[in-house]
Design a protein around this motif. Sequence first.
Motif, PDB file in Angstrom:
ATOM      1  N   SER A  50       0.704  -0.701   0.120  1.00 17.39           N
ATOM      2  CA  SER A  50       0.273  -0.141  -0.146  1.00 17.39           C
ATOM      3  C   SER A  50       0.778   0.916   0.226  1.00 17.39           C
ATOM      4  CB  SER A  50      -0.740   0.025   1.321  1.00 17.39           C
ATOM      5  OG  SER A  50      -0.590   0.430   2.768  1.00 17.39           O
ATOM      6  N   PHE A  51       0.519   2.421  -0.382  1.00 17.40           N
ATOM      7  CA  PHE A  51       0.837   3.448  -0.734  1.00 17.40           C
ATOM      8  C   PHE A  51       1.024   3.642   1.268  1.00 17.40           C
ATOM      9  CE2 PHE A  51       0.086   8.534   0.154  1.00 17.40           C
ATOM     10  CZ  PHE A  51       0.840   8.686  -0.338  1.00 17.40           C
ATOM     11  N   LEU A  52       0.910   3.053   2.358  1.00 17.60           N
ATOM     12  CA  LEU A  52       0.780   4.277   3.703  1.00 17.60           C
ATOM     13  C   LEU A  52       1.874   3.397   3.963  1.00 17.60           C
ATOM     14  CD1 LEU A  52      -2.621   4.958   5.672  1.00 17.60           C
ATOM     15  CD2 LEU A  52      -0.629   6.751   4.001  1.00 17.60           C
ATOM     16  N   GLN A  53       1.438   2.154   3.668  1.00 18.33           N
ATOM     17  CA  GLN A  53       2.937   0.647   3.869  1.00 18.33           C
ATOM     18  C   GLN A  53       4.244   1.874   3.308  1.00 18.33           C
ATOM     19  OE1 GLN A  53       1.451  -2.321   2.504  1.00 18.33           O
ATOM     20  NE2 GLN A  53       1.506  -3.274   4.470  1.00 18.33           N
ATOM     21  N   THR A  54       4.487   2.144   2.305  1.00 15.02           N
ATOM     22  CA  THR A  54       5.775   2.254   1.758  1.00 15.02           C
ATOM     23  C   THR A  54       5.919   3.909   2.584  1.00 15.02           C
ATOM     24  OG1 THR A  54       4.775   1.423  -0.069  1.00 15.02           O
ATOM     25  CG2 THR A  54       6.946   3.045  -0.741  1.00 15.02           C
ATOM     26  N   VAL A  55       5.032   3.992   2.622  1.00 12.77           N
ATOM     27  CA  VAL A  55       5.993   5.698   3.234  1.00 12.77           C
ATOM     28  C   VAL A  55       6.188   5.794   4.842  1.00 12.77           C
ATOM     29  CG1 VAL A  55       4.516   8.041   4.190  1.00 12.77           C
ATOM     30  CG2 VAL A  55       3.652   7.814   1.863  1.00 12.77           C
ATOM     31  N   ARG A  56       5.112   4.364   5.383  1.00  9.14           N
ATOM     32  CA  ARG A  56       6.744   4.684   6.409  1.00  9.14           C
ATOM     33  C   ARG A  56       7.235   4.875   6.416  1.00  9.14           C
ATOM     34  NH1 ARG A  56       0.484   2.012   7.516  1.00  9.14           N
ATOM     35  NH2 ARG A  56      -0.871   3.376   8.028  1.00  9.14           N
ATOM     36  N   VAL A  57       7.210   3.124   5.263  1.00 11.48           N
ATOM     37  CA  VAL A  57       9.224   2.825   5.682  1.00 11.48           C
ATOM     38  C   VAL A  57      10.278   3.684   5.882  1.00 11.48           C
ATOM     39  CG1 VAL A  57      10.727   0.791   4.568  1.00 11.48           C
ATOM     40  CG2 VAL A  57       8.043   0.344   5.266  1.00 11.48           C
ATOM     41  N   TRP A  58       9.499   4.397   4.539  1.00  2.00           N
ATOM     42  CA  TRP A  58      10.493   5.254   3.506  1.00  2.00           C
ATOM     43  C   TRP A  58      10.670   6.313   4.851  1.00  2.00           C
ATOM     44  CZ3 TRP A  58      13.586   5.696  -0.370  1.00  2.00           C
ATOM     45  CH2 TRP A  58      13.906   7.232  -0.502  1.00  2.00           C
ATOM     46  N   LEU A  59      10.010   7.274   5.509  1.00  2.09           N
ATOM     47  CA  LEU A  59      10.102   7.844   7.092  1.00  2.09           C
ATOM     48  C   LEU A  59      10.611   7.903   8.113  1.00  2.09           C
ATOM     49  CD1 LEU A  59       6.491   9.401   7.257  1.00  2.09           C
ATOM     50  CD2 LEU A  59       8.875  11.023   5.661  1.00  2.09           C
ATOM     51  N   SER A  60      10.898   6.120   7.837  1.00  2.00           N
ATOM     52  CA  SER A  60      12.181   5.059   8.777  1.00  2.00           C
ATOM     53  C   SER A  60      13.545   5.592   8.568  1.00  2.00           C
ATOM     54  CB  SER A  60      11.691   4.367   9.193  1.00  2.00           C
ATOM     55  OG  SER A  60      11.609   2.944   7.814  1.00  2.00           O
ATOM     56  N   GLU A  61      13.946   5.737   6.996  1.00  5.80           N
ATOM     57  CA  GLU A  61      15.047   5.629   6.897  1.00  5.80           C
ATOM     58  C   GLU A  61      15.665   7.143   6.372  1.00  5.80           C
ATOM     59  OE1 GLU A  61      16.987   2.714   6.936  1.00  5.80           O
ATOM     60  OE2 GLU A  61      15.262   2.013   7.405  1.00  5.80           O
ATOM     61  N   HIS A  81      -5.517  10.756   2.455  1.00  3.52           N
ATOM     62  CA  HIS A  81      -4.835  12.564   2.474  1.00  3.52           C
ATOM     63  C   HIS A  81      -4.585  12.901   4.228  1.00  3.52           C
ATOM     64  CE1 HIS A  81      -4.491  16.977   2.300  1.00  3.52           C
ATOM     65  NE2 HIS A  81      -3.557  16.681   1.663  1.00  3.52           N
ATOM     66  N   GLU A  82      -5.734  12.509   4.505  1.00  4.39           N
ATOM     67  CA  GLU A  82      -5.302  12.738   6.047  1.00  4.39           C
ATOM     68  C   GLU A  82      -4.574  11.521   6.915  1.00  4.39           C
ATOM     69  OE1 GLU A  82      -6.740  15.465   7.736  1.00  4.39           O
ATOM     70  OE2 GLU A  82      -7.312  15.985   6.117  1.00  4.39           O
ATOM     71  N   ALA A  83      -4.521  10.403   5.781  1.00  5.10           N
ATOM     72  CA  ALA A  83      -3.883   9.459   6.819  1.00  5.10           C
ATOM     73  C   ALA A  83      -2.116   9.693   6.746  1.00  5.10           C
ATOM     74  CB  ALA A  83      -3.629   7.992   6.557  1.00  5.10           C
ATOM     75  N   LEU A  84      -1.687   9.982   5.446  1.00  2.00           N
ATOM     76  CA  LEU A  84      -0.362  10.834   5.560  1.00  2.00           C
ATOM     77  C   LEU A  84      -0.424  12.057   5.932  1.00  2.00           C
ATOM     78  CD1 LEU A  84       2.034  10.986   3.550  1.00  2.00           C
ATOM     79  CD2 LEU A  84       0.676  12.454   1.574  1.00  2.00           C
ATOM     80  N   LEU A  85      -1.222  12.727   6.192  1.00  3.56           N
ATOM     81  CA  LEU A  85      -0.993  13.873   6.875  1.00  3.56           C
ATOM     82  C   LEU A  85      -0.688  13.755   8.220  1.00  3.56           C
ATOM     83  CD1 LEU A  85      -3.408  16.605   5.423  1.00  3.56           C
ATOM     84  CD2 LEU A  85      -1.060  16.585   5.145  1.00  3.56           C
ATOM     85  N   ALA A  86      -1.759  12.660   9.140  1.00  5.84           N
ATOM     86  CA  ALA A  86      -1.018  12.122  10.424  1.00  5.84           C
ATOM     87  C   ALA A  86       0.308  11.341  10.508  1.00  5.84           C
ATOM     88  CB  ALA A  86      -2.713  11.299  10.822  1.00  5.84           C
ATOM     89  N   GLU A  87       0.807  10.684   9.239  1.00  2.04           N
ATOM     90  CA  GLU A  87       2.080   9.886   9.327  1.00  2.04           C
ATOM     91  C   GLU A  87       3.294  10.764   9.178  1.00  2.04           C
ATOM     92  OE1 GLU A  87       3.036   6.503   9.865  1.00  2.04           O
ATOM     93  OE2 GLU A  87       0.926   6.462   9.521  1.00  2.04           O
ATOM     94  N   LEU A  88       3.142  12.345   8.328  1.00  2.00           N
ATOM     95  CA  LEU A  88       4.305  13.541   8.380  1.00  2.00           C
ATOM     96  C   LEU A  88       3.867  14.386   9.362  1.00  2.00           C
ATOM     97  CD1 LEU A  88       3.081  15.353   4.878  1.00  2.00           C
ATOM     98  CD2 LEU A  88       5.342  13.315   5.674  1.00  2.00           C
ATOM     99  N   ALA A  89       2.906  14.046  10.663  1.00  2.71           N
ATOM    100  CA  ALA A  89       2.548  14.744  11.366  1.00  2.71           C
ATOM    101  C   ALA A  89       3.458  13.642  13.035  1.00  2.71           C
ATOM    102  CB  ALA A  89       1.436  15.427  12.245  1.00  2.71           C
ATOM    103  N   SER A  90       3.597  12.855  12.973  1.00  2.00           N
ATOM    104  CA  SER A  90       3.889  11.654  13.797  1.00  2.00           C
ATOM    105  C   SER A  90       5.468  12.011  13.407  1.00  2.00           C
ATOM    106  CB  SER A  90       3.823  10.313  13.780  1.00  2.00           C
ATOM    107  OG  SER A  90       4.099   9.661  14.419  1.00  2.00           O
TER     108      SER A  90
END
Length: 139
Positions: A50-61, A81-90
Amino acid sequence: MKKSTLINSELSYLVATLGHTDEVTICDAGLPIPPSVQRIDLALTHGVPSFLQTVRVWLSESQVEGVIMAEEFASVSPQLHEALLAELASEQEKTGKTIAISYLSHEEFKSRSQQSRAVVRTGECTPYANVIFQAGVVF
């Protein structure tokens, strides 16, 4: 064997070779990727990964200082979109660094993604689930 979250060799190399302000696009299964840009194709089937799975791993590295999205993402796919913004806030909370968020039209986004060091294609099938990450520095 690598111990951290990201074990994909192409992505790991990409993170290790990014310079300040270099851009990397993570996209859904449908974004056009020109032959002139490195394609890292992770898509296996609809929704995997998924998009969010990939984003989370990218942000971890990687350290991110800015993101660019299509304006249409918020109105057409508001939940993702809101889920991505939440990941970015985290991520901002974890790192103590601000991540600038900007928007372009989808046509401008497609054009801008052609300047990326690489485009990472996911199996995501949600419209406009695309983001350009701008590399920051850890110091």
